[in-house]
Design an enzyme around this catalytic site. Structure first.
Site, PDB file in Angstrom:
ATOM      1  N   THR A  79       0.844  -1.209   0.000  1.00  0.00           N
ATOM      2  CA  THR A  79       0.000   0.000   0.000  1.00  0.00           C
ATOM      3  C   THR A  79       0.872   1.249   0.000  1.00  0.00           C
ATOM      4  O   THR A  79       0.633   2.190  -0.755  1.00  0.00           O
ATOM      5  CB  THR A  79      -0.925   0.002   1.234  1.00  0.00           C
ATOM      6  N   LEU A 163      -7.193   0.948   6.746  1.00  0.00           N
ATOM      7  CA  LEU A 163      -6.710   0.357   8.003  1.00  0.00           C
ATOM      8  C   LEU A 163      -7.220   1.109   9.223  1.00  0.00           C
ATOM      9  O   LEU A 163      -7.616   0.496  10.221  1.00  0.00           O
ATOM     10  CB  LEU A 163      -5.182   0.287   7.994  1.00  0.00           C
ATOM     11  N   ALA A 238       2.466   1.953  10.612  1.00  0.00           N
ATOM     12  CA  ALA A 238       2.330   2.606   9.298  1.00  0.00           C
ATOM     13  C   ALA A 238       3.680   2.718   8.593  1.00  0.00           C
ATOM     14  O   ALA A 238       3.961   1.958   7.666  1.00  0.00           O
ATOM     15  CB  ALA A 238       1.665   3.962   9.459  1.00  0.00           C
ATOM     16  N   ARG A 239       4.514   3.602   9.043  1.00  0.00           N
ATOM     17  CA  ARG A 239       5.846   3.739   8.457  1.00  0.00           C
ATOM     18  C   ARG A 239       6.817   4.335   9.466  1.00  0.00           C
ATOM     19  O   ARG A 239       6.462   5.271  10.204  1.00  0.00           O
ATOM     20  CB  ARG A 239       5.820   4.677   7.237  1.00  0.00           C
ATOM     21  N   ASP A 263       5.945  -1.586  14.477  1.00  0.00           N
ATOM     22  CA  ASP A 263       6.200  -2.643  13.489  1.00  0.00           C
ATOM     23  C   ASP A 263       7.093  -2.119  12.376  1.00  0.00           C
ATOM     24  O   ASP A 263       7.415  -2.865  11.445  1.00  0.00           O
ATOM     25  CB  ASP A 263       4.853  -3.117  12.907  1.00  0.00           C
ATOM     26  N   GLU A 268      14.883   0.245   7.294  1.00  0.00           N
ATOM     27  CA  GLU A 268      14.574  -1.169   7.535  1.00  0.00           C
ATOM     28  C   GLU A 268      15.463  -2.053   6.672  1.00  0.00           C
ATOM     29  O   GLU A 268      15.551  -1.787   5.475  1.00  0.00           O
ATOM     30  CB  GLU A 268      13.103  -1.456   7.226  1.00  0.00           C
ATOM     31  N   HIS A 290       8.289  -5.393  10.803  1.00  0.00           N
ATOM     32  CA  HIS A 290       7.448  -5.034   9.643  1.00  0.00           C
ATOM     33  C   HIS A 290       6.715  -6.265   9.090  1.00  0.00           C
ATOM     34  O   HIS A 290       6.798  -6.586   7.903  1.00  0.00           O
ATOM     35  CB  HIS A 290       8.271  -4.344   8.540  1.00  0.00           C
ATOM     36  N   VAL A 291       5.990  -6.914  10.001  1.00  0.00           N
ATOM     37  CA  VAL A 291       5.249  -8.120   9.601  1.00  0.00           C
ATOM     38  C   VAL A 291       3.744  -7.987   9.827  1.00  0.00           C
ATOM     39  O   VAL A 291       3.014  -8.970   9.689  1.00  0.00           O
ATOM     40  CB  VAL A 291       5.767  -9.374  10.349  1.00  0.00           C
ATOM     41  N   ALA A 292       3.282  -6.769  10.147  1.00  0.00           N
ATOM     42  CA  ALA A 292       1.843  -6.625  10.409  1.00  0.00           C
ATOM     43  C   ALA A 292       1.012  -7.082   9.204  1.00  0.00           C
ATOM     44  O   ALA A 292      -0.108  -7.564   9.356  1.00  0.00           O
ATOM     45  CB  ALA A 292       1.521  -5.169  10.764  1.00  0.00           C
ATOM     46  N   TRP A 293       1.559  -6.939   8.003  1.00  0.00           N
ATOM     47  CA  TRP A 293       0.830  -7.251   6.767  1.00  0.00           C
ATOM     48  C   TRP A 293       0.908  -8.729   6.394  1.00  0.00           C
ATOM     49  O   TRP A 293       0.232  -9.167   5.465  1.00  0.00           O
ATOM     50  CB  TRP A 293       1.466  -6.465   5.608  1.00  0.00           C
TER      51      TRP A 293
END
Ligand SMILES: NC(=O)C1=CN([C@@H]2O[C@H](COP(=O)(O)OP(=O)(O)OC[C@H]3O[C@@H](n4cnc5c(N)ncnc54)[C@H](O)[C@@H]3O)[C@@H](O)[C@H]2O)C=CC1
Ligand SMILES: O=C(O)C(=O)CO
Length: 343
Positions: A79, A163, A238-239, A263, A268, A290-293
């Protein structure tokens, strides 16, 4: 501009999708080139002659884009499109499309995993039990760490897209009071929004769900932490870049806020001595990579939509454009394809 016959499609970072994810081939004659990962100095040689670039997190900036006259479409397998210079693409008629709505279950579930773990001191209690603290208790339980219910707590959301809204729905089921923030600095936000500063000052939980753009970089800094409630927790799925990590460090180390669940980081992966890595000794800070997705179903939905984007573009029916839509007769605004341009 349409794709040429048998265009070359180059996926620069295939390994950002799990090996189990099936990527169906585009439905038209093409040449598919796949790289597991791509270093910055490999981007230009790998994309030369390509009509379509597929990437998840490989940065694609003006210096490289300007040397790729054949490029028609950048299909971002995510996204967030902050890794691509969308402003350049827009000016120069290179279409950029992203994946939308694939993470409406998986990211909110991760958000509540972080919120619940922090509000209920899940990790500190686990550590205490591991350290045999329960055996020392003089009665059936012990209260070393605070436990705060979600019911009745205020959740402040920054970003009211797919989200933010999905998180709000789950929050409602917990009996939380949900407020959406207006834009930072906007004293009279749109109906249904509360001024940003008021959300920051009055929320028990603040969760970020807006894109990283020049105007959102450092959105949460020292001034915001100074305003937060002492028990407030900040969730950022988010970021990295939305939160000033030095200010977060100060807020957590000084006990200014109750905790944080992140996250994402900037960059990264974060180096071993990055600010967020140095906070890992704190019981009220949780960092996930960064694994929420990355729920299995969400990742497959992303992969399916990714190929749909490429097929749609080739058929002259582009969708999810965040830039470069004007030449296709589509207006792009604030990261959204909002309709056909009046002819
Ligand atoms: N950690 C992870 O695994 C994932 C992270 N993300 C991140 O979450 C973000 C949000 O995703 P979605 O809700 O699907 O996107 P979306 O495009 O549906 O919603 C974004 C919302 O942010 C709002 N917004 C834009 N600029 C803003 C500003 N300056 N202040 C406040 N709000 C602003 C927009 O109006 C929109 O309502 C993505 O941009 C991406 O960076 C998305 C998926 C997975
Ligand atoms: O979809 C996104 O924006 C993500 O960060 C997942 O890669």
């Amino acid at each position: 501009m349409p794709l040429p016959a048998e265009p070359t499609v180059v996926f620069l970072d295939r390994e950002t999708l799990a090996p189990s994810v099936r990527l169906r081939p585009p439905a038209f004659p093409h040449r598919w080139v796949e790289h597991q990962r791509t270093a910055p100095d490999e981007v230009l040689p790998r994309l030369r002659g390509a009509s379509v670039a597929v990437l998840n997190k490989v940065p694609l900036r003006e210096d490289v884009l300007a040397q790729l006259p054949d490029l028609r479409l950048v299909a971002v397998a995510a996204t967030g499109t902050d890794c691509v210079d969308t402003a350049w693409c827009d000016r120069n008629g290179v279409a950029v499309a992203n994946i939308r709505g694939y993470a409406v279950h998986t990211v909110p579930e991760h958000v509540f995993t972080l919120i619940l773990a922090l509000r209920r001191s899940l990790l500190p209690y686990r550590r205490s039990v591991e350290a045999r603290r329960w055996q020392e208790a003089r009665q059936f339980c012990f209260f070393d760490h605070p436990i705060l219910d979600l019911h009745g707590a205020r959740l402040g959301l920054v970003g009211g897209g797919s989200l933010g809204n999905a998180v709000a729905t789950i929050a409602g089921a917990f009996g939380m009071e949900v407020v959406f923030a207006g834009r930072k600095g906007d004293a009279a936000p749109a109906e249904g929004r509360m001024p940003f500063d008021e959300v920051i000052a009055t929320s028990d939980v603040i969760s970020l769900h807006c894109p990283l753009r020049p105007e959102t970089r450092g959105l949460i800094g020292a001034a915001e932490f100074a305003r937060m409630k002492p028990e407030a927790i900040l969730i950022n799925t988010a970021r990295g870049g939305l939160v000033d990590e030095a200010a977060l460090t100060e807020a957590l180390r000084s006990g200014r806020i109750g905790g944080a669940g992140f996250d994402v980081a900037m960059p990264e992966p974060p180096p071993a001595d990055a600010p967020l890595m140095r906070l890992l000794d704190l019981p009220n800070f949780i960092l996930t990579p960064h694994v929420a997705w990355a729920g299995r179903g969400a990742m497959q939905a992303l992969a399916d939509q990714l190929i749909d984007l490429v097929d749609g573009f080739q058929q002259g029916k582009p969708f999810n454009l965040v830039a470069g839509g004007r030449r296709a007769g589509l207006r792009c605004e604030a990261g959204r394809t909002i309709g056909r341009s009046p002819s």
